[in-house]
Scaffold this motif. Structure first.
Motif, short mmCIF file in Angstrom:
data_model
loop_
_atom_site.label_atom_id
_atom_site.label_comp_id
_atom_site.label_asym_id
_atom_site.label_seq_id
_atom_site.Cartn_x
_atom_site.Cartn_y
_atom_site.Cartn_z
N GLU A 52 0.59 -0.98 -0.24
CA GLU A 52 0.01 -0.01 0.52
C GLU A 52 1.15 1.39 -0.27
O GLU A 52 0.20 2.50 -0.29
N ILE A 53 2.06 1.05 0.37
CA ILE A 53 3.19 2.54 0.16
C ILE A 53 3.02 3.16 -0.55
O ILE A 53 3.32 4.31 -1.11
N PRO B 227 -5.85 2.66 10.96
CA PRO B 227 -6.44 1.44 9.75
C PRO B 227 -5.40 1.55 9.02
O PRO B 227 -5.36 0.43 8.08
N SER B 228 -4.43 2.76 8.39
CA SER B 228 -3.33 2.26 7.67
C SER B 228 -2.28 3.24 8.51
O SER B 228 -2.22 4.55 8.09
N MET B 229 -1.09 2.12 8.54
CA MET B 229 -0.45 2.56 8.98
C MET B 229 0.06 3.14 7.96
O MET B 229 1.57 4.45 7.82
N ALA B 230 0.43 3.37 6.51
CA ALA B 230 0.69 3.36 4.92
C ALA B 230 0.26 5.72 5.28
O ALA B 230 1.36 5.88 5.21
N GLN B 231 -0.91 5.37 5.25
CA GLN B 231 -1.58 6.31 5.16
C GLN B 231 -0.95 6.89 6.19
O GLN B 231 -1.10 8.52 5.88
N HIS C 20 3.20 12.92 8.02
CA HIS C 20 4.56 13.53 8.89
C HIS C 20 6.17 13.07 7.89
O HIS C 20 6.35 13.03 6.42
N ASP C 21 7.01 13.63 7.81
CA ASP C 21 8.18 13.93 8.05
C ASP C 21 8.93 13.39 7.92
O ASP C 21 10.37 13.30 8.09
N LEU C 22 9.27 13.08 9.52
CA LEU C 22 10.40 12.07 10.25
C LEU C 22 8.94 10.90 10.99
O LEU C 22 8.67 11.73 11.93
N ALA C 23 9.77 9.91 11.48
CA ALA C 23 9.21 8.76 12.12
C ALA C 23 10.71 8.71 13.22
O ALA C 23 11.70 8.35 13.28
N ILE C 24 10.46 8.43 14.61
CA ILE C 24 10.51 7.52 15.46
C ILE C 24 10.00 5.87 15.44
O ILE C 24 9.30 5.98 16.06
N GLY D 49 11.15 1.75 16.04
CA GLY D 49 12.00 0.88 16.91
C GLY D 49 13.21 -0.15 15.39
O GLY D 49 12.72 0.59 14.06
N GLY D 50 13.74 -0.90 15.79
CA GLY D 50 14.83 -1.16 14.53
C GLY D 50 14.35 -2.61 13.96
O GLY D 50 14.97 -4.07 13.89
N GLY D 51 13.09 -3.24 13.66
CA GLY D 51 12.34 -3.98 13.22
C GLY D 51 12.34 -3.02 11.37
O GLY D 51 13.32 -3.09 10.69
N LEU D 52 10.71 -3.66 10.89
CA LEU D 52 10.51 -3.24 9.52
C LEU D 52 9.87 -2.18 9.32
O LEU D 52 10.54 -1.45 8.23
N THR D 53 9.30 -1.38 10.59
CA THR D 53 9.17 -0.27 9.97
C THR D 53 9.71 0.82 9.82
O THR D 53 9.50 1.54 8.64
N PRO D 54 10.95 0.94 9.66
CA PRO D 54 11.87 1.82 9.41
C PRO D 54 12.23 2.21 7.44
O PRO D 54 12.24 2.50 7.00
N PHE D 55 11.84 0.27 7.79
CA PHE D 55 11.97 0.25 6.02
C PHE D 55 10.66 0.64 5.09
O PHE D 55 11.08 1.03 4.30
N GLU D 56 9.60 -0.04 6.21
CA GLU D 56 8.21 0.58 5.51
C GLU D 56 8.60 2.24 5.47
O GLU D 56 7.75 3.46 3.73
N ALA D 57 8.89 2.60 5.93
CA ALA D 57 9.09 4.70 6.50
C ALA D 57 9.69 4.87 5.11
O ALA D 57 9.74 5.96 4.53
N ALA D 58 11.08 4.38 5.08
CA ALA D 58 12.24 4.66 4.34
C ALA D 58 10.99 4.92 2.34
O ALA D 58 11.64 5.69 1.67
N ALA D 59 10.49 3.21 2.15
CA ALA D 59 9.87 3.15 1.38
C ALA D 59 8.67 4.07 0.86
O ALA D 59 8.46 4.22 -0.33
N SER D 60 8.44 4.95 2.07
CA SER D 60 7.62 6.13 1.84
C SER D 60 8.16 7.05 1.29
O SER D 60 7.63 8.48 1.15
N GLY D 61 9.92 7.35 1.70
CA GLY D 61 10.31 8.53 1.83
C GLY D 61 10.43 9.05 3.01
O GLY D 61 10.90 10.03 2.49
#
Length: 322
Positions: A148-149, A222-226, A231-235, A237-249
């Motif tokens: 969905e990202i 409902p949608s973490m991608a949405q 947002h402009d910056l995420a904080i 953990g060290g799992g998949l989330t920062p990679f999903e954030a990166a994939a969205s820019g």
């Protein structure tokens, strides 16, 4: 049938669940039958029910080799068994293989990995040469990220809004410390906690202070991608989330919730789209800065990530059946 055997709980976290769900949904779109083997964890079971997957609850404390064959007899034909539990035992792997299933593991450093047809280790960044398995797939191209990202990929230029998301469980309550640190920052903050979060009272104590008006708390979205798109910056953990954030820019500051996430955090910083703050026990929030080259980090993230991992791995799993 493809069986996903995973652990998901407050102590383990829920990252294994969501990664497996993304891959399972891709295989489901290809007409494959899916069944989950899961420990008894209410929040996890509710997620599986909401996604429409069949599951069987199993006892995590049962020794490997004591229960697998009995399960296999109930679901034939079982074609591929996917373990997303990190360190699988040799007895467990022997039971699965002897039952006639092809075995696939994720990020597996256990003795059982040596019997795996494929050990997919996109989240392993240290001692890769020591990983076991008939075939090892490593590298961020094998990251399973939410497709969905794709709808929300965009470049960021500055920070006006921060997303705090430290997992479906946030076992150690790092969210509370991050919220306490951000309460005085002149930027809008949204804190998202997941279904297994057990530190609500401590978080409420921080957010209920009279001068904390710029922090919004959402108990699930409902949608973490949405949500990331806002947002402009995420904080994270060290799992998949920062990679999903990166994939969205979306650049990130990464705090390792567990010690095995430390190499991941370091790798994310080396990739150029995250800043690694360290393990949660040693993070010095007094010296942690929000002054980051956001535009460069965002452009790097978009350039170095893609959303093809679930398709790539589904192809690999289906190839095992030929």
């Amino acid at each position: 049938m493809f069986v996903f055997c995973i652990e998901s709980s407050h102590s383990r976290g829920m990252g294994h669940l969501y990664r497996s769900l993304t891959l399972a949904e891709e295989l489901g779109r290809r007409g494959r039958d899916i069944h989950f083997l899961i420990n008894d964890h209410e929040s996890t079971l509710n997620v599986l029910k909401s996604r429409g997957f069949e599951f069987t609850i199993y006892d995590l404390k049962a020794p490997g080799g004591s229960w697998e064959r009995a399960f296999v007899e109930t679901v034939r034909p079982l074609e591929v068994w996917v373990d997303d539990r990190l360190d699988t035992t040799l007895a467990h792997a022997e039971a699965v293989v002897s039952a006639g299933a092809r075995l696939v593991t994720f990020d597996d450093r256990g003795d059982g990995a040596e019997l795996a047809d494929i050990n997919i280790s996109a989240l392993v960044f240290d001692e890769i040469d020591r990983l076991k398995g008939r075939e090892v797939k490593s590298g961020i191209e094998y990251m399973i990220l939410n497709p969905e990202i794709e709808r929300y990929r965009r470049a960021r230029k500055s920070v006006s809004s921060i997303l705090v998301t430290l997992g479906g469980a946030d076992t150690h309550g790092v969210t509370v410390r991050v919220a306490n640190w951000l309460q005085s920052k002149p930027v809008a903050v949204t804190v998202v906690t997941g279904p297994a979060f057990q530190h609500r009272e401590d978080l409420h104590a921080v957010l209920s202070k009279p001068d904390v008006a710029s922090i919004q708390h959402l108990t699930g979205v409902p949608s973490m991608a949405q949500e990331m798109n806002r947002h402009d910056l995420a904080i994270t953990g060290g799992g998949l989330t920062p990679f999903e954030a990166a994939a969205s820019g979306l650049p990130s500051i990464v705090i390792a919730n567990e010690f095995f996430e430390i190499p991941v955090g370091r790798a994310l910083e080396e990739l150029g789209f995250s800043r690694f703050a360290g393990h949660h026990r040693s993070v010095d929030f007094d010296t942690l800065s929000l002054d980051l080259p956001i535009e460069i980090m965002s452009q790097t993230a978009l350039r170095r990530t893609n959303l093809n991992g679930s398709h790539r791995i589904a192809d690999i799993l289906e190839a095992l059946l030929r």
